[in-house]
Write an enzyme that holds these catalytic residues in place. Structure first.
Site, PDB file in Angstrom:
ATOM      1  N   ASP A 183     -64.390 117.760 -16.827  1.00  0.00           N
ATOM      2  CA  ASP A 183     -62.965 117.975 -17.026  1.00  0.00           C
ATOM      3  C   ASP A 183     -62.675 119.366 -17.569  1.00  0.00           C
ATOM      4  O   ASP A 183     -61.843 120.096 -17.044  1.00  0.00           O
ATOM      5  CB  ASP A 183     -62.404 116.892 -17.948  1.00  0.00           C
ATOM      6  CG  ASP A 183     -63.368 116.537 -19.063  1.00  0.00           C
ATOM      7  OD1 ASP A 183     -64.224 117.381 -19.395  1.00  0.00           O
ATOM      8  OD2 ASP A 183     -63.266 115.424 -19.594  1.00  0.00           O
ATOM      9  N   GLU A 238     -67.503  98.430 -20.255  1.00  0.00           N
ATOM     10  CA  GLU A 238     -66.050  98.552 -20.210  1.00  0.00           C
ATOM     11  C   GLU A 238     -65.497  97.259 -19.610  1.00  0.00           C
ATOM     12  O   GLU A 238     -65.318  97.170 -18.401  1.00  0.00           O
ATOM     13  CB  GLU A 238     -65.654  99.770 -19.372  1.00  0.00           C
ATOM     14  CG  GLU A 238     -66.202 101.053 -19.946  1.00  0.00           C
ATOM     15  CD  GLU A 238     -66.118 102.253 -19.015  1.00  0.00           C
ATOM     16  OE1 GLU A 238     -66.008 103.361 -19.539  1.00  0.00           O
ATOM     17  OE2 GLU A 238     -66.168 102.099 -17.785  1.00  0.00           O
ATOM     18  N   ASP A 269     -58.461 107.320 -18.784  1.00  0.00           N
ATOM     19  CA  ASP A 269     -59.680 106.542 -18.968  1.00  0.00           C
ATOM     20  C   ASP A 269     -59.330 105.066 -18.899  1.00  0.00           C
ATOM     21  O   ASP A 269     -58.210 104.672 -19.215  1.00  0.00           O
ATOM     22  CB  ASP A 269     -60.296 106.851 -20.338  1.00  0.00           C
ATOM     23  CG  ASP A 269     -61.196 108.070 -20.286  1.00  0.00           C
ATOM     24  OD1 ASP A 269     -61.374 108.617 -19.177  1.00  0.00           O
ATOM     25  OD2 ASP A 269     -61.706 108.478 -21.341  1.00  0.00           O
ATOM     26  N   ASP A 314     -67.188 102.562 -10.498  1.00  0.00           N
ATOM     27  CA  ASP A 314     -68.539 103.050 -10.225  1.00  0.00           C
ATOM     28  C   ASP A 314     -69.594 102.005 -10.539  1.00  0.00           C
ATOM     29  O   ASP A 314     -70.760 102.189 -10.206  1.00  0.00           O
ATOM     30  CB  ASP A 314     -68.815 104.340 -11.010  1.00  0.00           C
ATOM     31  CG  ASP A 314     -68.538 105.569 -10.160  1.00  0.00           C
ATOM     32  OD1 ASP A 314     -68.216 105.400  -8.964  1.00  0.00           O
ATOM     33  OD2 ASP A 314     -68.643 106.692 -10.682  1.00  0.00           O
ATOM     34  N   LYS A 359     -68.467 110.913 -13.074  1.00  0.00           N
ATOM     35  CA  LYS A 359     -67.014 110.730 -13.016  1.00  0.00           C
ATOM     36  C   LYS A 359     -66.349 111.738 -12.077  1.00  0.00           C
ATOM     37  O   LYS A 359     -65.383 111.408 -11.385  1.00  0.00           O
ATOM     38  CB  LYS A 359     -66.432 110.855 -14.429  1.00  0.00           C
ATOM     39  CG  LYS A 359     -64.979 110.495 -14.484  1.00  0.00           C
ATOM     40  CD  LYS A 359     -64.416 110.628 -15.893  1.00  0.00           C
ATOM     41  CE  LYS A 359     -62.909 110.787 -15.821  1.00  0.00           C
ATOM     42  NZ  LYS A 359     -62.352 111.221 -17.110  1.00  0.00           N
TER      43      LYS A 359
END
Ligand SMILES: *[C@@H]1O[C@H](CO)[C@@H](O)[C@H](O)[C@H]1NC(C)=O
Ligand SMILES: CC(=O)N[C@H]1CO[C@H](CO)[C@@H](O)[C@@H]1O
Length: 626
Positions: A355, A22, A215, A51, A191
Site C-alpha cells: 500500500d 479472519e 480491511d 484468498d 494482498k
C-alpha cells in the site's frame, strides 16, 4: 441537487485471507456495513476477495446477501448508525423511534444468520443441504484447497438486474465473491495480487470510477463517508488533482491507556495532518478511496478537468454465463504474465507494505492525496490484543519500510541516539540532555494534545522500545535473507481471534506474553533483565564505592537505566509476579536468566578496554561472583 445525478459509481474492495484467522462473521459485518452506505444503491458495488478460497466465506457472504434485503431498508428507514449489524445490535436495545417489532424481527434474522454461519465454521464445512441451494458451491470440487484452485467469481447480487431488490422493492447494491486462481508454482503476490484481480474483475462488472479499499475487519462507522469523500473528488477547482482520500486507521477495541500503542494517536493527529499539507498522506491499505485511473497507472496531467465516469459499463442483457467465464479469465493467475500489472498498473508487487509503496508511486506520477479525519470515525477495526500479534504486525510493516528505504524513496524513521558516555559536569552533557528532554517533552505534549493519556504515552514509549528490539530486528534479518535470495518469507496475517480469558486480560490492560517459547519474548526478557542487573549493580557500586572516579560519571547512565527499568515494569511482572496464563512462559524467563548471567560474566572477563562504564558496573559483579 444536481450533483446527485453526477455521483460516480463506487466499488468497495474487501480482502480476506483466512477463514480461521479472519472469521466469516466479521467479514460479512464489514460487507453489510458498506452495502448499507447512504449512497444510491445502483451506484454501489461490493467485492470480496477471498484468498483463503473458502466455501465457508462464500457461504457467509451468501447469507449476508439474503440478510441485506432486510438490513439495508431497515438502516435507511431508521437512520441506523453504525451499519455493521453486530456492532449495532450490541450497542442498542430498541430501534430508537419505538419501532420495536421491526427491530426485533431484524435482530432475530441476524442472530439466525450468525448461528448458521458459526455452526458451519465449527463443522469446518458447509452442510450438504445448504450446498444444494446454490450452484456456486459446485466450484468447490473435491481436491481444491486454498493454494490450488481455479478462479471462482460469483455475482451474488447483480445490481443491474431490476429483480435485485430488497423487501421494500428498492434496488440492492451489487455484491460479488471472488477467489482468484491459485496454483502452487505461481506467485500470488498476497494482498496486492488480490487487489489487482479485483480491479480487473470489477472493471467488467460495475467499473466504478472510485474504489474504496477496506480491511475485512474494518466496518464502516459512518454511513456518510462516501458522500463526504465525494466533496474532495468532485470539487470543481481541486478535485481533479486528487488520486486518493485516506482515512486514519482506528480501532473500536482499544483500552483507555492503549497498552500496545495501537492507536498511534500522534501519527494520526499530528504527523498525517502535517503530511496532508505537503502533497498528501501515504496510502495505508485500508479506509482509502482511490480514483480508479490513478490506481491503474495514469499520470496526472493538469489539462482540462476530467469528469468522473458515471454510466454503467455493461448492458444488463449481457449474457450472464459469458460474463462469468470472462471474469474467471480476469482472475486467473496467468492473466498478468508479461503485463505491467504489479508494476506500472495497480498495486505494486514484491513489498510487504504494498500500500505504502503504491501510494508513493501514485504521488510520483503527479497526483495529490487527501487525509480525512472526521470527528466521527469513518472506519473502525480490531486492534491486535496480544504482544505477539503486535510484534508480528510491526515486523511486517517495518520489513516493508526497510525495503522501501533500501530501494530509492526513503521514509524511515530517524532513531534517537541513546549513547550517553558523558560526565554530568562536562559541557557536552548539555546538548545531549537538551535533545533528550526536548524530545520526550515534545512527545508527551503531542500525545496529550492529541487526546492521549499520560499512561497511554508511557505505554506507547514502551511498545516503541519493544518494537525496536524485536520487530525491527527480525524484519532486518528477514529482509536481508530475502534480498540475498536465501529466503522468501511469506506474509503473516495478524489474527483477529483471541480466547475469552485473554480478552479479559486485554481489557484490564495486562500485556499478553502467554503461549509457547518465542524468540521475540526471549530477546525482550534478556534485555530487560540486563537493564535491571545494570541498575542494581550500578547502584550497588555507587553506594559501596569502588567506582573509578566516584559516582558522578555514571549518573546519566543510572538515570537511563532507571528509566528503562521503570518502563519495563510490566515485563518484570510478567516474568516474576504474574500467575495467569498471559504471564511470560517459564522457558523464556529461565533462558533469559541463564543468558544474562553468562553475558555479564563474559563481560567481566573481557574487561580490558578500560571503558569506564564496564569498569565500575563490573566491579560490582566481580565482588558478587567471586
Ligand atoms: C461510531 O459511530 C457511533 C454511532 O454512529 C458514534 O456514536 C461513535 O462515536 C463512533 N465511534 C467513533 C470512535 O468515532
Ligand atoms: C475494550 C473493547 O472494546 N474490547 C473489545 C475488542 O474486540 C473484541 C472482539 O471484537 C471484543 O470482544 C472486546 O470486547
Amino acid at each position: 441537487m444536481g450533483y446527485e445525478d453526477e455521483l460516480p459509481i463506487v466499488d468497495v474492495f474487501i480482502c480476506t485471507a483466512d477463514p480461521l484467522i479472519e472469521p466469516p462473521s466479521i467479514v460479512i459485518n464489514t460487507a453489510l456495513s458498506v452495502m448499507a452506505y447512504d449512497y444510491p444503491s445502483e451506484k454501489l458495488a461490493v467485492y470480496l476477495s477471498d484468498d483463503g478460497g473458502s466455501e465457508l466465506t462464500f457461504y457467509a457472504l451468501l447469507e449476508a446477501a439474503r440478510f441485506s434485503r432486510h438490513w439495508i431498508p431497515f438502516c435507511k428507514k431508521h437512520h441506523v448508525e453504525p451499519r455493521s449489524p453486530a456492532v449495532y445490535f450490541a450497542e442498542t436495545t430498541v430501534s430508537g423511534d419505538g419501532d420495536d417489532d421491526e427491530w426485533s424481527m431484524v435482530k432475530r434474522l441476524y442472530d439466525e444468520m450468525e448461528n448458521l454461519i458459526e455452526e458451519a465454521v465449527k463443522l469446518g464445512r458447509v452442510p450438504e443441504e445448504i450446498k444444494e441451494q446454490h450452484g456456486g458451491f459446485s466450484e468447490w470440487r473435491s481436491g481444491a484447497n486454498s493454494r490450488d484452485h481455479q478462479s471462482i467469481v460469483q455475482i451474488l447480487i447483480d445490481g443491474r438486474d431490476p429483480k435485485s431488490v430488497d423487501i421494500e422493492g428498492s434496488q440492492l447494491p451489487t455484491l460479488v465473491y471472488m477467489a482468484r486462481e491459485k496454483r502452487p508454482n505461481h506467485p500470488h503476490n498476497f494482498k496486492a495480487g488480490a487487489m489487482n484481480a479485483l480491479i480487473r474483475v470489477s472493471s467488467a462488472i460495475s467499473d466504478g470510477a472510485i474504489i474504496l479499499n477496506v480491511d475485512c475487519d474494518m466496518y464502516s462507522n459512518s454511513s456518510k463517508s462516501v458522500r463526504d469523500v465525494m466533496c474532495f473528488f468532485m470539487d470543481e477547482e481541486k478535485g481533479h488533482e486528487i488520486a486518493y482520500v485516506q482515512f486514519p486507521q482506528k480501532f473500536n477495541n482499544v483500552t483507555k491507556n492503549d497498552i500496545y500503542g495501537s492507536s498511534m494517536i500522534t501519527t494520526y493527529e499530528v504527523d498525517f495532518p502535517g503530511i496532508d499539507g505537503n502533497g498528501g498522506p501515504l496510502y495505508i491499505g485500508t479506509g482509502c478511496f482511490h480514483r480508479r485511473e490513478s490506481l491503474c497507472g495514469k499520470k496526472f496531467n493538469d489539462s482540462p478537468k476530467v469528469e468522473l465516469k458515471r454510466g454503467l459499463n455493461m448492458s444488463p442483457n449481457d449474457n450472464a454465463l459469458n460474463l462469468q467465464e470472462r471474469l474467471k479469465v480476469l482472475a486467473s493467475c496467468t492473466y498478468e504474465a508479461n503485463t505491467q500489472w504489479g508494476n506500472e498498473v495497480g498495486l505494486k508487487y514484491g513489498c510487504p507494505v504494498e500500500d505504502v509503496i503504491t501510494g508513493l508511486s501514485i504521488q510520483c506520477r503527479g497526483w495529490k492525496s487527501v487525509y480525512y479525519n472526521p470527528k466521527r470515525d469513518g472506519f473502525l477495526g480490531i486492534a491486535p490484543t496480544t504482544l505477539a500479534q503486535v510484534i508480528l504486525q510491526h515486523k511486517r510493516w517495518s520489513e516493508g519500510d526497510l525495503q522501501i528505504f533500501l530501494s530509492s524513496v526513503s521514509i524511515i524513521d530517524n532513531l534517537i541516539p541513546t549513547g550517553c558516555n558523558f560526565q554530568v559536569s562536562s559541557a557536552w552533557c548539555i546538548p545531549f540532555a537538551y535533545a533528550f528532554i526536548a524530545k520526550y517533552a515534545n512527545s508527551v505534549f503531542e500525545s496529550l494534545q492529541s487526546g492521549d493519556t499520560i499512561r497511554g504515552w508511557w505505554n506507547e514509549t514502551r511498545i516503541t522500545l519493544i518494537k525496536r528490539t524485536t520487530s525491527y530486528l527480525f524484519a532486518t534479518i528477514d529482509t536481508t535473507l530475502k534480498l540475498s535470495g536465501i529466503d522468501n518469507s511469506s506474509f503473516a496475517i495478524t489474527s483477529k481471534v483471541t480466547d475469552p480469558e485473554a480478552s479479559e486480560r486485554y481489557e484490564s490492560e495486562l500485556i499478553e506474553f502467554g503461549g509457547s517459547f518465542s524468540p521475540s519474548f526471549a530477546i525482550l526478557a534478556i534485555l530487560t533483565l540486563h537493564h535491571l542487573a545494570c541498575l542494581v549493580f550500578g547502584l550497588k557500586s555507587v553506594v559501596f564505592g569502588g567506582g573509578v572516579g566516584g559516582f558522578e560519571p555514571f549518573l546519566m547512565q543510572l538515570i537511563m537505566c532507571g528509566v528503562l527499568v521503570g518502563l519495563n515494569m510490566p515485563v518484570y511482572e510478567g516474568m516474576f509476579l504474574r500467575k495467569d496464563k498471559g504471564a511470560m512462559p517459564g522457558s523464556v524467563t529461565l533462558t533469559s536468566i541463564v543468558l544474562v548471567v553468562m553475558i555479564l560474566r563474559r563481560r567481566l572477563r573481557d574487561m580490558k578496554t578500560g571503558e569506564l562504564r564496564a569498569l565500575t558496573i563490573m566491579n560490582g559483579f566481580r565482588k558478587l561472583f567471586k
